[in-house]
Design an enzyme around this catalytic site. Structure first.
Site, PDB file in Angstrom:
ATOM      1  CB  CYS A  65      -0.850  -0.003   1.133  1.00 42.04           C
ATOM      2  SG  CYS A  65      -1.898  -1.391   1.224  1.00 42.04           S
ATOM      3  CG  ASP A  66       5.046   2.938   1.938  1.00 42.81           C
ATOM      4  OD1 ASP A  66       5.169   3.721   2.947  1.00 42.81           O
ATOM      5  OD2 ASP A  66       6.003   3.167   1.038  1.00 42.81           O
TER       6      ASP A  66
END
Length: 173
Positions: A65-66
């Site tokens: 996600c990062d």
């Protein structure tokens, strides 16, 4: 009652149930209400007239996600007339902290933690985890959905190139 779909995505190899209707290319983008980092409500109409890449992630505090949010933040610099919205169920305070720490300033992070309004409207709520499944939607200036990817395995990356290409094409028309 929201539709439940199985067999669409897995999380760490295990099948999960998605709550909400499947969104398809050609659909009118469903409206939603999520929260900005200052807790103010944000709807689809707030970005009308722009092409939007809606990047959906389970949590900014996880590796993929990062990376996904950072990648779309980098791409946003060269996308004329395109807004990038990243939606997760992270609290708005956590999203603000993450953006500051990551130096992410071209993506608008929005929280669906309160009502799961976006997640239900776009069919990405993971029933078993109360998280959003990884997905990417591109919505044109007239609120038509022009690209959809429900990532089959939540822990894997989306097809960045296809989403960016769809956004560029929508912005040029």
């Amino acid at each position: 009652m929201a539709q439940e779909r199985t067999g669409v995505v897995t999380f760490k190899g295990n099948p999960v149930t998605l709550v909400g209707n499947e969104v398809k290319v050609g659909d009118t983008a469903p409206d939603f209400t999520v929260l900005d980092n200052d807790l103010s409500p944000v709807t689809l109409a707030d970005s009308k007239g722009s092409v939007r890449i809606i990047s959906v992630v389970p949590s900014l505090d996880t590796g993929v996600c990062d990376q996904q949010t950072r990648r779309f933040n980098e791409e946003a610099a060269s996308l004329e007339g395109v807004r990038v919205l990243t939606i997760s169920v992270d609290l708005p305070f956590a999203q603000k902290r993450w953006c500051g720490a990551a130096g992410v300033d071209r993506v608008q992070t929005l929280s669906d933690h309160r009502d799961l309004s976006f997640g239900t409207a776009y069919g990405v709520v993971i029933k078993e985890l109360r998280l959003l499944a990884r997905a990417v939607f591109v919505v044109d200036k007239n609120d038509k959905v022009v690209y959809v990817e429900y990532v089959p395995e939540v822990t894997q990356h989306p097809n960045y190139e296809a989403a960016i290409e769809a956004a560029k094409k929508a912005a040029a028309s």
